[in-house]
Write a protein that holds these residues in place. Structure first.
Motif, PDB file in Angstrom:
ATOM      1  N   UNK A 179       0.837  -1.201   0.000  1.00 33.90           N
ATOM      2  CA  UNK A 179       0.000   0.000   0.000  1.00 33.90           C
ATOM      3  C   UNK A 179       0.872   1.252   0.000  1.00 33.90           C
ATOM      4  N   UNK A 180       1.804   1.284  -0.930  1.00 34.20           N
ATOM      5  CA  UNK A 180       2.645   2.455  -1.154  1.00 34.20           C
ATOM      6  C   UNK A 180       3.509   2.816   0.058  1.00 34.20           C
ATOM      7  N   UNK A 181       3.676   1.856   0.969  1.00 36.91           N
ATOM      8  CA  UNK A 181       4.526   2.042   2.144  1.00 36.91           C
ATOM      9  C   UNK A 181       4.095   3.246   2.990  1.00 36.91           C
ATOM     10  N   UNK A 182       2.784   3.519   3.011  1.00 40.52           N
ATOM     11  CA  UNK A 182       2.247   4.600   3.809  1.00 40.52           C
ATOM     12  C   UNK A 182       1.470   4.051   5.001  1.00 40.52           C
ATOM     13  N   UNK A 183       1.231   4.914   5.983  1.00 37.76           N
ATOM     14  CA  UNK A 183       0.389   4.555   7.117  1.00 37.76           C
ATOM     15  C   UNK A 183      -1.025   5.051   6.823  1.00 37.76           C
ATOM     16  N   UNK A 184      -1.999   4.144   6.938  1.00 40.73           N
ATOM     17  CA  UNK A 184      -3.386   4.496   6.664  1.00 40.73           C
ATOM     18  C   UNK A 184      -4.258   4.277   7.899  1.00 40.73           C
ATOM     19  N   UNK A 185      -5.296   5.047   7.980  1.00 33.88           N
ATOM     20  CA  UNK A 185      -6.322   4.853   8.994  1.00 33.88           C
ATOM     21  C   UNK A 185      -7.371   3.901   8.428  1.00 33.88           C
ATOM     22  N   UNK A 186      -7.775   2.878   9.218  1.00 31.76           N
ATOM     23  CA  UNK A 186      -8.789   1.919   8.788  1.00 31.76           C
ATOM     24  C   UNK A 186     -10.146   2.403   9.281  1.00 31.76           C
ATOM     25  N   UNK A 187     -11.032   2.686   8.345  1.00 30.85           N
ATOM     26  CA  UNK A 187     -12.353   3.188   8.715  1.00 30.85           C
ATOM     27  C   UNK A 187     -13.383   2.071   8.847  1.00 30.85           C
ATOM     28  N   UNK A 188     -13.336   1.105   7.929  1.00 28.04           N
ATOM     29  CA  UNK A 188     -14.226  -0.052   7.993  1.00 28.04           C
ATOM     30  C   UNK A 188     -13.578  -1.230   7.279  1.00 28.04           C
ATOM     31  N   UNK A 189     -14.098  -2.445   7.519  1.00 30.41           N
ATOM     32  CA  UNK A 189     -13.589  -3.653   6.887  1.00 30.41           C
ATOM     33  C   UNK A 189     -14.774  -4.413   6.301  1.00 30.41           C
ATOM     34  N   UNK A 190     -14.697  -4.738   5.012  1.00 31.30           N
ATOM     35  CA  UNK A 190     -15.784  -5.405   4.305  1.00 31.30           C
ATOM     36  C   UNK A 190     -15.557  -6.916   4.322  1.00 31.30           C
ATOM     37  N   UNK A 191     -16.539  -7.678   4.864  1.00 32.11           N
ATOM     38  CA  UNK A 191     -16.448  -9.138   4.889  1.00 32.11           C
ATOM     39  C   UNK A 191     -17.438  -9.792   3.932  1.00 32.11           C
ATOM     40  N   UNK A 192     -18.107  -8.990   3.113  1.00 30.19           N
ATOM     41  CA  UNK A 192     -19.073  -9.518   2.149  1.00 30.19           C
ATOM     42  C   UNK A 192     -18.302 -10.018   0.924  1.00 30.19           C
ATOM     43  N   UNK A 193     -18.270 -11.334   0.740  1.00 27.32           N
ATOM     44  CA  UNK A 193     -17.441 -11.930  -0.309  1.00 27.32           C
ATOM     45  C   UNK A 193     -17.848 -11.435  -1.693  1.00 27.32           C
ATOM     46  N   UNK A 194     -19.150 -11.228  -1.934  1.00 21.11           N
ATOM     47  CA  UNK A 194     -19.602 -10.737  -3.235  1.00 21.11           C
ATOM     48  C   UNK A 194     -19.143  -9.307  -3.477  1.00 21.11           C
ATOM     49  N   UNK A 195     -19.265  -8.477  -2.463  1.00 24.48           N
ATOM     50  CA  UNK A 195     -18.840  -7.084  -2.570  1.00 24.48           C
ATOM     51  C   UNK A 195     -17.339  -6.994  -2.825  1.00 24.48           C
ATOM     52  N   UNK A 196     -16.551  -7.780  -2.080  1.00 21.13           N
ATOM     53  CA  UNK A 196     -15.092  -7.747  -2.202  1.00 21.13           C
ATOM     54  C   UNK A 196     -14.641  -8.222  -3.586  1.00 21.13           C
TER      55      UNK A 196
END
Length: 222
Positions: A179-196
């Motif tokens: 991820x470009x060797x940057x630090x990111x803030x995680x806002x949400x995590x998607x566990x829907x296999x179809x969406x992903x």
């Protein structure tokens, strides 16, 4: 006598297990008696995704050579991470000016065992004001598997998952070489296999794969 667990359940819809050089997985929306098998193709040199029915009969959904995967792997890994995680830029200056503490998570298992309390409708909801998230943070930061680090240390971490905590706010941060060797803030995590999958592959390609799966179900039901 208790039965030995032979599969890992990620949520109410998705499960997986690893058998040798194969990843076997299924989810609730798939027709009863069917599951997916993803073969890593150690001998054949071909990654293979196929549908399997209860009789052990197979239908190939797609095949791709190791060479083709290796060529697109860096881009693919970035797309996978960005499709699962909803990210935003991490403001280091804010942490320097306010009373924030950064906890590095050493044992990811401590996180996954507690994530069910934050999961709603196949998404991990990171709401800093919710009682569930506050309780989650308290439990995690009190364990021996987290340690406090300085913000300057983040530059020396090639890969990182942690929690930033102050008196008024808490949130996840992550860093990955994909991820470009940057630090990111995680806002949400998607566990829907179809969406992903749709976000990773694109709508047109994913719909083509779904049509192949539906064709395979019809053929294996004959």
């Amino acid at each position: 006598m208790n039965k030995i667990a032979n599969r890992i359940k990620l949520n109410n819809n998705l499960w997986f297990t690893i058998l040798g050089n194969k990843l076997v997985f299924g989810y609730s929306f798939l027709s009863k008696g069917f599951h997916y098998t993803f073969s890593f193709g150690n001998k054949s040199g071909i990654f293979d995704l196929h549908l399997t029915n209860s009789k052990g009969e197979h239908y190939t959904v797609l095949e791709i050579s190791h060479q083709n995967i290796y060529e697109v792997l860096p881009i693919l890994l970035v797309k996978i991470k960005k499709s699962v995680f909803v990210l935003s830029n991490f403001e280091e200056s804010k942490c320097n000016s306010e009373d924030f503490t950064i906890y590095k998570i050493e044992q990811y298992s401590d996180v996954t065992s507690e994530l069910r309390t934050l999961t709603k409708k196949n998404k991990i909801i990171i709401d800093k004001d919710s009682s569930e998230f506050k309780s989650f943070v308290e439990k995690l930061t009190e364990t021996q598997s987290t340690r406090i680090i300085k913000i300057s240390d983040l530059k020396n971490e090639p890969q990182f998952l942690g929690i930033v905590k102050s008196k008024t706010e808490c949130f996840f941060i992550m860093k990955s070489p994909f991820l470009e060797d940057q630090v990111f803030r995680i806002n949400n995590i998607d566990l829907d296999i179809n969406s992903v999958f749709e976000k990773i592959l694109g709508k047109e390609v994913y719909e083509t794969i779904l049509n192949r799966i539906n064709d395979g179900i019809l053929q294996l039901q004959e």
